[in-house]
Structures are given as C-alpha cells and as structure tokens.
Design a protein around this motif. Sequence first.
Motif, PDB file in Angstrom:
ATOM      1  N   SER A 157      54.872  25.015   4.962  1.00  0.00           N
ATOM      2  CA  SER A 157      54.404  23.641   5.125  1.00  0.00           C
ATOM      3  C   SER A 157      52.955  23.699   5.573  1.00  0.00           C
ATOM      4  O   SER A 157      52.574  24.578   6.342  1.00  0.00           O
ATOM      5  CB  SER A 157      55.257  22.946   6.186  1.00  0.00           C
ATOM      6  N   SER A 210      54.197  21.066  -0.566  1.00  0.00           N
ATOM      7  CA  SER A 210      53.431  22.273  -0.234  1.00  0.00           C
ATOM      8  C   SER A 210      53.449  23.270  -1.385  1.00  0.00           C
ATOM      9  O   SER A 210      52.434  23.911  -1.686  1.00  0.00           O
ATOM     10  CB  SER A 210      53.997  22.922   1.031  1.00  0.00           C
ATOM     11  N   PRO A 226      53.656  18.313  11.143  1.00  0.00           N
ATOM     12  CA  PRO A 226      54.007  17.759   9.831  1.00  0.00           C
ATOM     13  C   PRO A 226      53.037  16.641   9.453  1.00  0.00           C
ATOM     14  O   PRO A 226      52.690  15.799  10.284  1.00  0.00           O
ATOM     15  CB  PRO A 226      55.420  17.210  10.044  1.00  0.00           C
TER      16      PRO A 226
END
Length: 385
Positions: A75, A104, A286
């Motif tokens: 990620s 990703s 994130p």
Amino acid sequence: MLRFLQDFSYYNPTKIEFGREKEKEIGRYIKEAGITKILFVYGMGSIKKSGLYDETIISLNKHGIKYEELDKVVSNPLLSRVNDGIKLARETEVQAILGVGGGSVADTIKAIAVGVKYDGDVWDFFSNKAVIKEALPVFTVMTLAATASEMNGNSVITHDETKEKFSIGSVLVNPVLSVINPELMASVSKDYLAYSAVDAIAHVIEVYFTATYHSDFNSRLVESIIKSMMRTTEILLKNPNDYNARGEFAWIATQALNGLTPSGTEGGSFPNHMIEHALSALYNVPHGAGLSVVIPAWMKWYKEKNIAQFQRFSKEVFGLKTADEGIYALEAWFEKIDSPVTLKGLKIPKTDIPDIAKNAYVIAKTWGYDKENSLQNIIEVLEKA
C-alpha cells in the motif's frame, strides 16, 4: 465575469468487463489482444489466500499466456519495487503487464509500463523532467474499489529515499481492459471500505469546489456520485455480502475518476490530494484515512472563496442551508464510518505540521499549485485538522 462550458476532448480507451467470474477469462482477454507473454504483478499475498492467484494462473495457462511474476507490492507503492519490475520486464521481454489487486498494484504496473520504454530514470516522469511517449499495454483485475485506476491513466508512487509522493497521468497507460467483479471485493475490511469511499468522494469533490466554472450537469453528476457512495457504503458496513450495493460501490468509484466529471469545467485542482500525499508519504497512513482528515479542514479554510458552491453542496447532498452545515455534515459522516478526521486520529502530533507542509509544498510546486497554495496556506489548513 461570465463563465462558459469549456471545449474539451473526452477519450477513454479502457474496456471494462464487469460481473461475476469475469476474472476467469483474463487469459482469453489478453490472448485476444495479441499478447503471449506478460509480467503478472500482485501484492502481499492476499490473492493467494483467496484463491484468485490460482484462478489467474489457470486462465493464463489455458490460453497459452506465458508469464513472469512480481509480488510484494505494498500500500502506498514504492519506487524501488517499480524499478524491480522494470528490470524484470526488460530481462524477460514481456509484451504487457497484468496487475491483480487494488489501486497500489495498478499504480505500480503503470509506472513499470512507462519505465520499460524509457532509457532514463522512471522518476523523471513523476518529477516532470520527461514526457510519456510510449508504454507497454496494461491489464487489471481489481480486488478493491477506490482509485478508478481500472479506467484511468494515473499512477501515484512514493520515492523511498526522498519521501516524495508524486503522480503521472497519461492515456497511454489507461488499461487496455479491466475486470471488475464485485464478489472479489467482498472481503475488504470495514476500515478500508470506509477509506475507499472517502477516496472516491475526494476524486469528485475537489474540482467541484475549485473550478472557476462548473456546469449544473457536472455538479449534479458529482452530487449523485457522493450521495450514492454514501448510501452504498452504509449498506456494505452492515452487510458486506450485498452484491448489488458492492457492484454499485465499485462502479461509482470507477466513474469518480475516469475523466467524466470534470469534462467541460474551467480550472479546478486537487489540493486535498496534494496535502494528503505528504501525510501518506511521511507516515504511510492509508490514503483515504489521510483524505478524511484533510478534506474537512481544507473546506473550512477554503469555503469563502466559492461560498455559493459550498451552499449548493450543503443543500443538494445533505438538505441543509449554510456552507458550514454542509462541511460539518460531511465531517460527521466520515466519523460515522470510522474514518479519522483529525491529525490526532492518525497519531500525528501537531508539532509535525511544518514538516508535513514543507513536503506538501514540494508537491504543490511540482503540480503547479504553488501560487494558490503557499507554504503558509498549507500550514493553516493542517492547523484546522
């Protein structure tokens, strides 16, 4: 001063195969494109646990597609893994790249695709030192709905050493074909479902507020996307196996960044993404979680520059009146779905704001946003977070 619908060219060459078990035909789709050897790229192993890896291999073998593999894409994907992929693709002389995973993985294969065809450092494209002129074809099988990478030519990569998170965009790396099977997304955790919803909303909301001309149709399209994303997110948080809601969620996310919503608008920029890229580059948070912190803070800082559109947002999305009511309603919805709305919620201390702002300002200069987003302005937004 009167503003008018702008001239534009809209072209999206990506074919979408949407529905149950479409991923089992990926070998056939690649073969039909005249390709016989690919680089197969995926993440940290979740597709092996789910069985999707085996299904992909079976499909490739069935249709005579030879393949090399590159795994361990993380990620907030890294330049170092992109360079690993470029090296492998060159050594094995693959004809195309297949990515199976989320945004990703899609970002990584697009960067590899342009890097293989370039004699210099692929980072030159991300730092605006080179222009993309050719690329290997790419294909995707998506396991997460958020970025619309399945139907756009965008790629966002983090430089391991400098901690710069930059992007490229070119129709040359629009996927030739992408598979969207909502059933492959049913195992996405509740937190990443929430972050994905925030990301999709961010993709449409930024130009909606920053454009100097945004037609009524464009605005209605954006408002519909936001309301539909909110509705399907709430359904899925209660029932992750609702296929219709999952399918709508996936298709909404695709429409949010496939080039449709800003067509004909004048101006428009992505200052929220600009600031968030600094957060995820420095702290590996994130992307969607970082956006849910930045968006309300930025809205509070920016609202007076386009107050009419903020009032419209409040009325059309939430049935409220004032700009502030709409801002706080969106912030409250982010909290409702358990996405953070403060730097503290990301465990980032206020004392780090100057460093975050400096990183974001480098992005602002790279993207040509620095006139509207000074270092001090970025600090002021972060302080509201």
